[in-house]
Design an enzyme around this catalytic site. Structure first.
Site, PDB file in Angstrom:
ATOM      1  N   GLU A 181       0.762  -1.301  -6.522  1.00 49.44           N
ATOM      2  CA  GLU A 181      -0.055  -0.102  -6.358  1.00 49.44           C
ATOM      3  C   GLU A 181       0.597   1.152  -6.931  1.00 49.44           C
ATOM      4  O   GLU A 181       0.925   2.097  -6.178  1.00 49.44           O
ATOM      5  CB  GLU A 181      -0.390   0.111  -4.876  1.00 49.44           C
ATOM      6  CG  GLU A 181      -1.115  -1.063  -4.250  1.00 49.44           C
ATOM      7  CD  GLU A 181      -1.505  -0.808  -2.783  1.00 49.44           C
ATOM      8  OE1 GLU A 181      -1.168   0.262  -2.249  1.00 49.44           O
ATOM      9  OE2 GLU A 181      -2.144  -1.692  -2.195  1.00 49.44           O
ATOM     10  N   GLU A 234      -3.770  -8.512  -1.767  1.00 49.92           N
ATOM     11  CA  GLU A 234      -3.841  -7.903  -0.435  1.00 49.92           C
ATOM     12  C   GLU A 234      -5.300  -7.703  -0.067  1.00 49.92           C
ATOM     13  O   GLU A 234      -6.087  -7.211  -0.888  1.00 49.92           O
ATOM     14  CB  GLU A 234      -3.166  -6.521  -0.372  1.00 49.92           C
ATOM     15  CG  GLU A 234      -1.674  -6.526  -0.417  1.00 49.92           C
ATOM     16  CD  GLU A 234      -1.079  -5.125  -0.289  1.00 49.92           C
ATOM     17  OE1 GLU A 234      -1.730  -4.236   0.301  1.00 49.92           O
ATOM     18  OE2 GLU A 234       0.035  -4.930  -0.801  1.00 49.92           O
TER      19      GLU A 234
HETATM   20  O1  IFM Z   1       0.515  -1.582   4.108  1.00 43.16           O
HETATM   21  C1  IFM Z   1      -0.039  -1.277   2.877  1.00 43.16           C
HETATM   22  C2  IFM Z   1       0.698  -1.993   1.773  1.00 43.16           C
HETATM   23  O2  IFM Z   1       2.051  -1.668   1.763  1.00 43.16           O
HETATM   24  C3  IFM Z   1       0.121  -1.629   0.434  1.00 43.16           C
HETATM   25  N1  IFM Z   1      -1.295  -1.794   0.401  1.00 43.16           N
HETATM   26  C4  IFM Z   1      -2.061  -1.246   1.492  1.00 43.16           C
HETATM   27  C5  IFM Z   1      -1.488  -1.694   2.812  1.00 43.16           C
HETATM   28  C6  IFM Z   1      -2.315  -1.109   3.973  1.00 43.16           C
HETATM   29  O3  IFM Z   1      -2.298   0.278   3.928  1.00 43.16           O
END
Ligand code: IFM
Length: 449
Positions: free
Chosen positions: A170, A348
């Protein structure tokens, strides 16, 4: 989408697993001296973390990693995405390798392989060595070079054992929340700094890809990007224009240079960015071919130029993020049509929920099961539309340090009891286990216990 009539099967070879990151779960060990990261510094600044907590212990994974691997194996998970803490391996960001830190990751990788779990490391999930931040961090071009050197070191040491490397997690969040809004480390609030950081992160990604290709020619290489689809609240031109700018800034800004070798022109103009940090050849480096794109998806944004809170009355998670699975389906088909990616993994997806139904000692998180079910259903719809989906990783394996929110927001499918750090699978973990073992998404997502 929760009540689709019949169960559906994922294609053979589609994998299921979970994801975590170093700072969010590891904590520290006296046996592994390490450098500070920007998140250690940030946590120590009063007021930065909502509940005043830090990552010094976190989930104590640094001591409990064997148990955590056993837990994943017991849940039938076949892939584990974790991140490597740069300051554990190279405490100052450049220079000597810290052998105890390297041994820690070598042991984890060996432990995963022994348990039949495929390791998918991410090289950078936000914990930049503070020593590099002291020299400007990602606003300094040298950090991109340092990152590529670190990538090389890791590939040389773990090389043969790693089938897929992810460079960054990210970069939008590192650049924008870290440098523009200041919600994340290093906590500055300057658009120019954010754009410079974004460029150097992407450059670091491209330089790292070149190093990884040489040092680990057998491995698949990719990057993990977060996407928050932007929709106008109405057809009014001002709403449409706002959604376009947010789409360009939040979503296209990273994938576009990687796939097209240029920043999205309309957004560059809207921001009035002079691109002075972009040097000749940078965009060719950034556009190096990747084998896989990691997609992190949680929510969408609906934008109104008159600044209303939108949309009204829709279900939300504890992060106050709207739950909207159809946007994941649309996102995946858009990525496929626009950028023709060889392979996509959901790296994710998950939800922070209240977790207050705990009848018999276990968290009964029907709301999280519904969330997972509906988003997995969206992935299946994307597969039906021809999107090359390869796997799905739930965020997160366990409750952990949710950055500026501290430990109050719980994303885990496994509970981590705050007082004892005991791991207790929630109902969602048992539901996910059935899916992982059978590859069949049931018609609706009901609590198996
Ligand atoms: O916890 C975070 C993760 O580190 C990166 N993506 C989003 C998740 C939730 O906010």
């Amino acid at each position: 989408m929760a009540n689709i009539e019949t169960p559906r099967r994922f294609p053979d070879g589609f994998f299921f697993g979970s994801a975590t990151s170093s700072f969010q779960i590891e904590g520290r060990s006296n046996d592994i001296p390490q450098g500070d990261s920007i998140w250690d510094t940030f946590c120590a600044e009063p007021g930065r973390i909502e509940d005043g907590t830090h990552g010094l212990v976190a989930c104590d994974h640094v001591h409990r990693w064997r148990e955590d691997i056993e837990l994943m194996a017991s849940l039938g998970l076949s892939t584990y995405r974790f991140s490597i803490s740069w300051p554990k391996v190279i405490p100052d960001g450049t220079g000597t390798v810290n052998e105890p830190g390297m041994a820690f990751y070598e042991a984890i990788v060996d432990g995963l392989l022994d348990a039949g779990i495929t390791p998918m490391p991410t090289l950078y999930h936000w914990d930049l060595p503070q020593a590099l931040q002291d020299r400007g961090g990602w606003t300094n071009r040298d950090t991109a070079e340092a990152f590529a050197n670190y990538a090389r070191v890791m590939a040389e040491r773990l090389g043969e054992r790693i089938p897929t490397w992810m460079t960054l997690n990210e970069p939008y969040v590192s650049a924008v929340l870290g440098h523009v809004t200041g919600e994340h480390a290093p906590g500055t609030t300057n658009l120019e700094a954010g754009l410079a950081a974004a460029h150097h992160l992407l450059l670091g990604h491209g330089l790292a890809i070149a190093q990884l290709r040489e040092a680990a020619p057998h491995a698949e290489l990719g990057i993990v990007l977060n996407f928050t689809p932007a929709e106008p609240a109405t057809d009014a031109p001002a709403d449409v224009a706002l959604a376009d700018v947010r789409h360009g800034f939040d979503n296209e800004w990273y994938i576009h240079p990687i796939r097209r070798g240029e920043y999205p022109t309309a957004t560059v103009e809207a921001l009035g960015w002079d691109q002075s940090v972009v040097q000749d050849g940078d965009l060719d480096v950034i556009a190096a071919p990747i084998d896989v794109l990691g997609v992190n998806y949680y929510t969408r944004q609906v934008l109104s130029a008159v600044g209303q809170e939108l949309p009204f009355g829709t279900p939300r998670t504890e992060m106050d993020w709207e739950i909207h699975a159809p946007s994941l389906h649309r996102l995946l088909t858009w990525l496929n049509e626009e950028y023709g990616l060889p392979k996509i993994v959901i790296t994710e997806n998950g939800a922070a929920m209240p977790d207050n139904d705990r009848a018999d000692g276990r968290v009964h998180d029907q709301d999280r099961i519904d969330y997972l079910h509906d988003h997995l259903s969206a992935v299946l719809s994307a597969i039906d539309d021809g999107v090359p989906m390869a796997g799905y990783l739930a965020w997160s394996l366990m409750d952990n340090f949710e950055w500026a929110k501290g430990y109050a927001k719980r994303f885990g499918i496994v509970e981590v009891v705050p007082e004892t750090l005991e791991r207790i699978p929630k109902s969602s973990a048992l539901w996910f286990e059935q899916l992982a073992r059978t590859g069949v998404l049931p018609a609706s997502g009901s609590d198996p216990h």
